[in-house]
Write a protein that holds these residues in place. Sequence first.
Motif, short mmCIF file in Angstrom:
data_model
loop_
_atom_site.label_atom_id
_atom_site.label_comp_id
_atom_site.label_asym_id
_atom_site.label_seq_id
_atom_site.Cartn_x
_atom_site.Cartn_y
_atom_site.Cartn_z
N ARG A 1 0.84 -1.21 0.00
CA ARG A 1 0.00 0.00 0.00
C ARG A 1 0.87 1.25 0.00
O ARG A 1 0.51 2.26 -0.62
CB ARG A 1 -0.92 0.00 1.23
N GLN A 2 2.00 1.20 0.70
CA GLN A 2 2.90 2.35 0.77
C GLN A 2 4.31 1.89 0.45
O GLN A 2 4.75 0.83 0.92
CB GLN A 2 2.87 2.98 2.17
N GLY A 3 5.02 2.68 -0.33
CA GLY A 3 6.39 2.33 -0.71
C GLY A 3 6.74 2.96 -2.04
O GLY A 3 5.90 3.60 -2.69
N TRP A 4 7.94 2.79 -2.44
CA TRP A 4 8.39 3.40 -3.69
C TRP A 4 9.17 2.39 -4.50
O TRP A 4 9.75 1.43 -3.99
CB TRP A 4 9.25 4.64 -3.41
N LEU A 5 9.17 2.58 -5.82
CA LEU A 5 9.83 1.68 -6.75
C LEU A 5 11.34 1.92 -6.68
O LEU A 5 11.83 2.95 -7.10
CB LEU A 5 9.32 1.91 -8.17
N SER A 6 12.09 0.94 -6.15
CA SER A 6 13.53 1.11 -5.95
C SER A 6 14.37 0.46 -7.04
O SER A 6 15.57 0.75 -7.15
CB SER A 6 13.94 0.53 -4.59
N HIS B 1 17.89 -7.88 -14.11
CA HIS B 1 17.00 -7.95 -12.95
C HIS B 1 15.63 -8.41 -13.44
O HIS B 1 14.97 -7.71 -14.20
CB HIS B 1 16.90 -6.58 -12.28
N ASN B 2 15.21 -9.62 -13.01
CA ASN B 2 14.01 -10.23 -13.58
C ASN B 2 12.73 -9.91 -12.81
O ASN B 2 11.75 -10.65 -12.88
CB ASN B 2 14.18 -11.76 -13.67
N GLY B 3 12.74 -8.78 -12.07
CA GLY B 3 11.53 -8.35 -11.36
C GLY B 3 11.61 -6.87 -11.07
O GLY B 3 12.43 -6.14 -11.64
N VAL B 4 10.72 -6.40 -10.20
CA VAL B 4 10.78 -5.02 -9.73
C VAL B 4 10.83 -5.05 -8.21
O VAL B 4 10.32 -5.97 -7.57
CB VAL B 4 9.58 -4.19 -10.22
N ASP B 5 11.47 -4.01 -7.62
CA ASP B 5 11.60 -3.91 -6.17
C ASP B 5 10.80 -2.72 -5.66
O ASP B 5 10.90 -1.62 -6.21
CB ASP B 5 13.07 -3.74 -5.77
N PHE B 6 10.01 -2.98 -4.61
CA PHE B 6 9.30 -1.91 -3.91
C PHE B 6 9.87 -1.82 -2.50
O PHE B 6 9.81 -2.79 -1.74
CB PHE B 6 7.80 -2.20 -3.84
N ALA B 7 10.43 -0.65 -2.16
CA ALA B 7 11.04 -0.45 -0.84
C ALA B 7 10.06 0.23 0.09
O ALA B 7 9.27 1.09 -0.32
CB ALA B 7 12.32 0.37 -0.97
N THR C 1 3.27 -15.46 -9.70
CA THR C 1 3.95 -14.31 -9.10
C THR C 1 4.80 -14.79 -7.92
O THR C 1 4.46 -15.76 -7.24
CB THR C 1 2.95 -13.25 -8.61
N ARG C 2 5.91 -14.05 -7.71
CA ARG C 2 6.82 -14.36 -6.59
C ARG C 2 7.05 -13.10 -5.77
O ARG C 2 7.21 -12.01 -6.34
CB ARG C 2 8.16 -14.89 -7.13
N TYR C 3 7.11 -13.28 -4.45
CA TYR C 3 7.31 -12.18 -3.51
C TYR C 3 8.49 -12.60 -2.61
O TYR C 3 8.36 -13.52 -1.80
CB TYR C 3 6.06 -11.94 -2.68
N ALA C 4 9.64 -11.90 -2.74
CA ALA C 4 10.88 -12.39 -2.13
C ALA C 4 11.47 -11.38 -1.14
O ALA C 4 11.05 -10.22 -1.07
CB ALA C 4 11.90 -12.71 -3.21
N HIS C 5 12.48 -11.87 -0.37
CA HIS C 5 13.23 -11.13 0.65
C HIS C 5 12.35 -10.80 1.86
O HIS C 5 12.57 -9.80 2.55
CB HIS C 5 13.84 -9.84 0.08
N ASN C 6 11.34 -11.65 2.13
CA ASN C 6 10.40 -11.36 3.21
C ASN C 6 11.03 -11.58 4.58
O ASN C 6 11.95 -12.39 4.75
CB ASN C 6 9.16 -12.26 3.08
#
Length: 316
Positions: free
Chosen positions: A191-196, A213-219, A257-262
């Motif tokens: 909901r909150q974050g920015w595209l890193s 980089h085979n995805g996008v990162d939201f910080a 879909t994959r959600y990583a570094h949790n």
Amino acid sequence: MEIIILPKASKSRNCIHLGGGALSIYLCLMLICILLIVYGAYCLGVKMQFVAQQQSLAQMKTLAEDWQATLEQQQVVLSTTLHQAEEGLGTLAQRVGHLQADLVRLNALGQRLIVHADLEEGEFDFTNPPAMGGPELPQIEESLKLNDFLATLGQLEQEMADRRQQLSLLETVLVERGMRQAALPAGRPVRQGWLSSKYGYRTDPFNGRREFHNGVDFASKAGTEIMAVAAGIVTWVGERSGYGKMVEVDHGNGYVTRYAHNQKNLVQVGESIVKGQPIAVMGSSGRSTGPHVHLEVLHEGRTVDPLRFVGTAKGS
């Protein structure tokens, strides 16, 4: 004692007179000769027997060495066979594990699709084998029987075929009702974050090389909830090399879909989830420089740019 010798060609006779002492000596000499002959024959027999025993022992030793060499060869063959059997059994066990995982995923997917399709109870049943029948034909009895392992493998393969058939029919129903759109990835995972970091080539933050980089990162801050971008079935929960703690969701239609570094995963394998449902908590596990979520979107096994789907939902 008097010994008279009468040759045939002569009428004269020769006489040898032996006294008592000479006769005794003569008899003793004859007895000694007889004893020597008997002793010599005994020694010769013992020697021949010893030689025969030595030859027999040599033959037995040679035979034992041959048996030892044969046993060693058989041991090598047995070890090779056992190794091959263990490898084959490991391959079969891995195959069974994949089939069981696929069966769980297909059953959960089928149940979810039934709920979303609002089908009548009993129209599709994923807890029992599909209804079928027919007359029994006479068959010749087979002398060979399958062992329990191969029987289990065959049963799993049959169940997989049944589930695929049911899901194929169910997918046709869902296409007619326009249910595919509900399982299409759309929106942001936070909901909150920015595209890193975007999808594509970039400078790797760890080695400085240009890598894909085979995805996008939201910080965002650690502890932020990570949400599913579409409804689906959870197919992976746990650690994966480079990804850290990861959740993978199958949405059908070839999308994953994959959600990583949790920091923490909130769902289990086989669980049916809906769009917007929290599935993990943001962290920095695995190969990461700080709290963020790495979002990957795969279609038919290949990664695609997630930003194609992030902006398709309202409010993204």
